[in-house]
Design an enzyme around this catalytic site. Structure first.
Site, PDB file in Angstrom:
ATOM      1  N   TRP A 132       1.052  -1.510   0.086  1.00 37.07           N
ATOM      2  CA  TRP A 132      -0.381  -0.193   0.161  1.00 37.07           C
ATOM      3  C   TRP A 132       0.543   1.538   0.163  1.00 37.07           C
ATOM      4  O   TRP A 132       1.686   1.211   0.829  1.00 37.07           O
ATOM      5  CB  TRP A 132      -0.958  -0.079   0.944  1.00 37.07           C
ATOM      6  CG  TRP A 132      -2.055   1.001   1.717  1.00 37.07           C
ATOM      7  CD1 TRP A 132      -2.448   1.488   0.464  1.00 37.07           C
ATOM      8  CD2 TRP A 132      -2.003   2.116   2.442  1.00 37.07           C
ATOM      9  NE1 TRP A 132      -4.316   2.520   1.021  1.00 37.07           N
ATOM     10  CE2 TRP A 132      -3.360   2.771   2.555  1.00 37.07           C
ATOM     11  CE3 TRP A 132      -1.078   1.954   3.887  1.00 37.07           C
ATOM     12  CZ2 TRP A 132      -3.264   3.473   3.501  1.00 37.07           C
ATOM     13  CZ3 TRP A 132      -1.955   2.782   4.656  1.00 37.07           C
ATOM     14  CH2 TRP A 132      -3.175   3.482   4.641  1.00 37.07           C
ATOM     15  N   ASP A 213      -0.895  -5.281   9.443  1.00 39.21           N
ATOM     16  CA  ASP A 213      -1.644  -5.017   9.218  1.00 39.21           C
ATOM     17  C   ASP A 213      -2.743  -5.236   8.441  1.00 39.21           C
ATOM     18  O   ASP A 213      -3.048  -6.089   7.882  1.00 39.21           O
ATOM     19  CB  ASP A 213      -1.339  -3.787   7.712  1.00 39.21           C
ATOM     20  CG  ASP A 213      -2.495  -2.947   7.236  1.00 39.21           C
ATOM     21  OD1 ASP A 213      -3.848  -2.714   7.414  1.00 39.21           O
ATOM     22  OD2 ASP A 213      -2.208  -1.605   6.347  1.00 39.21           O
ATOM     23  N   LYS A 248     -13.082  -1.161   6.032  1.00 31.49           N
ATOM     24  CA  LYS A 248     -14.273  -1.760   5.576  1.00 31.49           C
ATOM     25  C   LYS A 248     -15.292  -3.355   5.923  1.00 31.49           C
ATOM     26  O   LYS A 248     -15.501  -3.506   5.135  1.00 31.49           O
ATOM     27  CB  LYS A 248     -12.909  -2.478   3.748  1.00 31.49           C
ATOM     28  CG  LYS A 248     -11.803  -2.040   4.278  1.00 31.49           C
ATOM     29  CD  LYS A 248     -11.329  -1.275   3.351  1.00 31.49           C
ATOM     30  CE  LYS A 248     -10.156  -0.041   3.411  1.00 31.49           C
ATOM     31  NZ  LYS A 248      -9.556   0.628   2.220  1.00 31.49           N
TER      32      LYS A 248
HETATM   33  N1  KET Z   1      -4.104  -0.569   6.021  1.00 27.25           N
HETATM   34  C1  KET Z   1      -4.334  -1.099   4.208  1.00 27.25           C
HETATM   35  C2  KET Z   1      -3.574  -2.325   4.134  1.00 27.25           C
HETATM   36  C3  KET Z   1      -5.220   0.026   3.619  1.00 27.25           C
HETATM   37  O1  KET Z   1      -5.282  -0.605   2.027  1.00 27.25           O
HETATM   38  C4  KET Z   1      -5.752   1.065   4.002  1.00 27.25           C
HETATM   39  C5  KET Z   1      -7.235   1.517   3.001  1.00 27.25           C
HETATM   40  C6  KET Z   1      -5.667   0.804   5.192  1.00 27.25           C
HETATM   41  C7  KET Z   1      -4.319   0.149   5.901  1.00 27.25           C
HETATM   42  C8  KET Z   1      -6.467   2.583   6.319  1.00 27.25           C
HETATM   43  O2  KET Z   1      -7.896   1.935   5.846  1.00 27.25           O
HETATM   44  P1  KET Z   1      -8.319   2.823   7.065  1.00 27.25           P
HETATM   45  O3  KET Z   1      -9.715   3.484   7.355  1.00 27.25           O
HETATM   46  O4  KET Z   1      -7.600   4.015   7.848  1.00 27.25           O
HETATM   47  O5  KET Z   1      -8.174   2.647   8.495  1.00 27.25           O
HETATM   48  N2  KET Z   1      -6.557   1.433   2.059  1.00 27.25           N
HETATM   49  C9  KET Z   1      -7.417   2.486   0.985  1.00 27.25           C
HETATM   50  C10 KET Z   1      -7.679   3.329   1.025  1.00 27.25           C
HETATM   51  C11 KET Z   1      -6.778   4.240   1.247  1.00 27.25           C
HETATM   52  O6  KET Z   1      -5.813   4.762   0.486  1.00 27.25           O
HETATM   53  O7  KET Z   1      -7.254   4.990   2.034  1.00 27.25           O
HETATM   54  C12 KET Z   1      -6.565   1.615  -0.053  1.00 27.25           C
HETATM   55  O8  KET Z   1      -5.729   1.588  -0.609  1.00 27.25           O
HETATM   56  O9  KET Z   1      -7.656   2.339  -1.553  1.00 27.25           O
END
Ligand code: KET
Length: 399
Positions: A132, A213, A248
């Site tokens: 990511w 993660d 998610k």
């Molecule tokens: N870790 C991973 C691996 C991840 O894909 C995301 C979000 C997050 C953490 C952050 O999630 P939070 O909502 O802060 O609990 N990914 C998607 C959105 C982004 O980039 O913020 C994405 O990869 O599209």
């Protein structure tokens, strides 16, 4: 431009800026496969009934909105531990896990990064190649050096497990190793249960600090199954960090619901860690969000809400799998010479299509289909109304 003229313009985030560009695109038939958000078959972000019910309860109770403690809501923190490790896990019952409710799992990742910089100043962080995008940015932003270990094998669409193990075995002691607990972002390629077991002795012998993660719990094989890696490491007696997200799994992106847990050797050690984590939070955002805590703790602890949630997550996962099969079917029919099996073997929200940035640009410009330029596709943006068009556009661009 007197005071701020020397600032670099922000280039934008590769994922969030793309999502904004999608929103502005006037084409009526555009298709959003960019950001990691689950959309239902009608193309909407679902509001889960269990979340609505939890919110209705909160509204009816109309409780005061004082500050939460720095470490977050006690019921939520306890529910998170039980969700991740299982209620009877010895690490939970012995109290050797320090858990904080955080501002999304992003907040947790950053709090953990600041903690590492302060207390393990010589440790670098190693992330999978690729990962990511924000992982690197967050750890570098905390002043930590970030390196990569081999992971995705473009030739097979699978995992370079031997190379990964070799690289980890050669890291300096106390290096931090960032691992996706399930549903790897961006590739959809995960370690098998047997591979996690093989990883444990390497982590232990090099005294590495795993940082898990878990952002897509339930989207791989199921809520419990997707916590297997977490439980494997805890049962092996390793000390590690885990940031987990509800964005998610509960479809509550904007509520910023997440947590950070650190599995320690003893309750005393966990208390010390929690204390220093609290100091980090106080200096950053002081305390997390009360509404997120109310939703998550209710959904996880009230049996009826919990059962409804499990059913919803199962349905979301199965819908994504059905879309994988459809996409695979149409693409294979249109381009019989090519192997699209990776759409079936990769897990979770994402697939790594192997498309070049130029091909991704063509998809967007000519067909209104948005993927991240790395070639990552959010399969959860497909539905019965757009999957054929997506496949046709991809077949055209792939040539
Ligand atoms: N870790 C991973 C691996 C991840 O894909 C995301 C979000 C997050 C953490 C952050 O999630 P939070 O909502 O802060 O609990 N990914 C998607 C959105 C982004 O980039 O913020 C994405 O990869 O599209």
């Amino acid at each position: 431009m007197k005071t701020f003229g020397h600032l670099d313009p922000y280039a934008g985030d590769p994922i969030l800026s793309l999502n904004e560009a999608f929103q502005k695109d006037p084409r009526g038939d555009k298709i959003n496969l960019s950001i990691g958000i689950y959309f239902d078959d009608a193309g909407r972000i679902p509001v889960l009934a269990c979340v609505r019910d939890a919110e209705a309860q909160m509204l009816a109770e109309s409780g005061p909105k004082s500050y939460l403690p720095i470490e977050g809501s006690a019921p939520m923190r306890s529910a998170v531990q039980q969700l991740l490790f299982g209620a009877d896990h010895e690490a939970v019952t012995r109290g050797r896990i320090a858990t904080l409710q955080t501002v999304g799992s992003s907040g947790g990742l950053k709090v953990g990064a600041d903690f590492l910089k302060r207390w393990f100043p010589d440790s670098g962080v190693w992330v999978s190649d690729p990962t990511w995008d924000n992982h690197r940015a967050m750890f570098e932003g905390a002043g930590i050096t970030v390196g990569t270990y081999p992971y995705y094998d473009a030739a097979t669409g699978g995992l370079k497990f031997d190379a990964m193990l070799q690289a980890l075995a050669a890291l300096p002691r106390r290096s931090v190793v960032l691992l996706h607990a399930c549903c790897h972002n961006p590739t959809g390629v995960d370690l098998t249960a047997a591979q996690w077991q093989q990883l444990v002795p390497v982590l232990r012998e090099r005294e590495l600090l795993p940082y898990l993660d878990l952002a897509y719990q339930g989207y791989g094989d199921g809520i419990e199954q997707d916590a297997q890696a977490v439980r494997e490491l805890a049962s092996a007696g390793l000390t590690f960090f885990i940031a987990n997200s509800f964005s998610k799994s509960m479809s509550v992106y904007g509520e910023r619901a997440g947590a950070l847990s650190v599995v320690c050797d003893s309750r005393e050690e966990a208390d010390l860690v929690l204390g220093q984590m609290k100091a980090t939070v106080r200096r950053n955002y002081s305390s997390p969000a009360i509404h997120a805590a109310g939703i998550v703790s209710r959904v996880l602890t009230e049996p009826a809400l919990r059962a409804a949630w499990v059913g919803d997550v199962d349905a979301m996962r199965e819908r994504i799998k059905a879309m994988r099969r459809s996409l695979h079917g149409v693409l294979s029919a249109k381009r019989p010479g090519r192997d699209f099996g990776y759409f079936l073997s990769q897990r979770g929200m994402f697939s790594y299509t192997g498309m070049t940035p130029q091909q991704v640009d063509r998809l967007r410009d000519e067909f209104g289909v948005y993927l991240v330029r790395s070639g990552r596709m959010c399969v959860a943006g497909l539905n019965t109304g757009n999957v054929e068009r997506t496949a046709a556009a991809m077949a055209e661009v792939l040539g």
